[in-house]
Design an enzyme around this catalytic site. Structure first.
Site: not given
Ligand code: ZN
Length: 300
Positions: A206, A239, A14-15, A208, A248
């Site tokens: 989370h 994003c 996903r990300d 990055h 990430n």
């Molecule tokens: Zn992220």
């Protein structure tokens, strides 16, 4: 002595993929998810249910969920930004929904379509829909360490948003450094402050790696008591609404480090590295992770 457990949540499907210019096929996404499960991950972001015009890479969320491995021991997270997304996620069969809020208005308007306060108006409805649909619910606070539009975000602001998040029945609250600006001292300060209002709620981090601080931040979060960390194999991701957001934190780099620090993740490092190589193959380029390019250690 038993090794302390640490959960790594794999977000590459996903990300990791959402910001890729070339749409990756559903088939390749499902192959990636199979490899992730085979490597030992038991929780991962599988897809998001957001506006397909804004994030075309995630337009096949229903097909991805329909094709997921049928296993009771793995959790596949669906990400949503509004009640419609929650409905779609539940219709697709999602059993866990991660709902995203922002700590800053500038980002919230672009990512969620409204300032922060307004986005909470639907929070009771979202929680109700998740409960009625049999899905457990978590919340993420994005831009919790800084905003690409509004700049610095205060600790008080993050705590206030965290309090709003905890007004509904969630099992976990995540703080996200969406644009990779945090240092370990910020991580300690913010998780400590949020814990004060989050009660016994599970916390998740989370990060990055935009400014090369992600691994240090992950270590700081774990020192602060966080036991759930997101990572993206190969270090891919970013994003679409956060200019300059780099990948990430690479999961295999997290895994190598925490393995050596004595934590038990249940994930096999060699299989994680192979999966990072698989991702590089799918995308047709080198990925930023370091451990997947380093010689094996310790030597076989
Ligand atoms: Zn992220």
């Amino acid at each position: 002595m038993a090794r302390e457990k640490l959960e790594l949540v794999e977000v590459s499907p996903r990300d990791g993929l959402q910001n890729e210019p070339d749409v990756v096929s559903t088939e390749k996404k499902l192959e990636l998810i199979d490899r992730i499960v085979a490597a030992g991950f038991r929780r991962m972001e599988a897809a998001s249910f957001v506006n397909p015009k804004k994030v075309p890479q995630m337009a096949d969320g229903d097909a991805v969920f329909a094709g997921l491995p049928k296993r009771d021991d793995a959790t596949f997270i669906a990400l949503a930004l509004n009640p419609r997304g929650v409905e779609r996620a539940i219709a697709a069969g999602a059993k866990e929904i991660n709902y995203v809020f922002c700590a800053s208005d500038g980002f919230s308007i672009r990512n969620n379509g409204a300032p922060v306060d307004e986005t909470f108006r639907v929070w009771p409805e979202v929680a109700h829909k998740a409960r009625a649909g049999g899905a457990r619910l978590s919340a993420t606070i994005s831009t919790a360490f800084g905003c690409p539009f509004d700049g610095e975000v205060s600790v008080e602001r993050v705590v206030a948003v965290a309090e709003l998040c905890t007004q509904q029945d969630i099992f976990e609250l995540a703080l996200a450094d969406t644009i990779g600006v945090a240092a370990p001292s910020d991580v300690r300060e913010r998780f400590r402050a949020v814990r004060e209002v989050a009660g016994g709620l599970q916390l998740r981090a989370h990060f990055h790696n935009t400014r090369n601080t992600a691994l240090a931040n992950a270590a700081a979060a774990v020192e602060e008591g966080v036991r759930v960390l997101d990572g993206s194999l190969g270090g891919i991701g970013g994003c679409p609404f956060a200019p300059g957001a780099a990948g990430n934190v690479p999961t295999e780099d997290l895994l190598y480090m925490f393995d050596r620090m004595g934590y038990e993740t249940g994930v096999d490092l060699d299989a994680a590295i192979e999966t990072a190589h698989f991702i590089a193959g799918v995308l047709g380029r080198k990925t930023p992770g370091m451990v997947s390019r380093a010689p094996k250690w310790p030597h076989a």
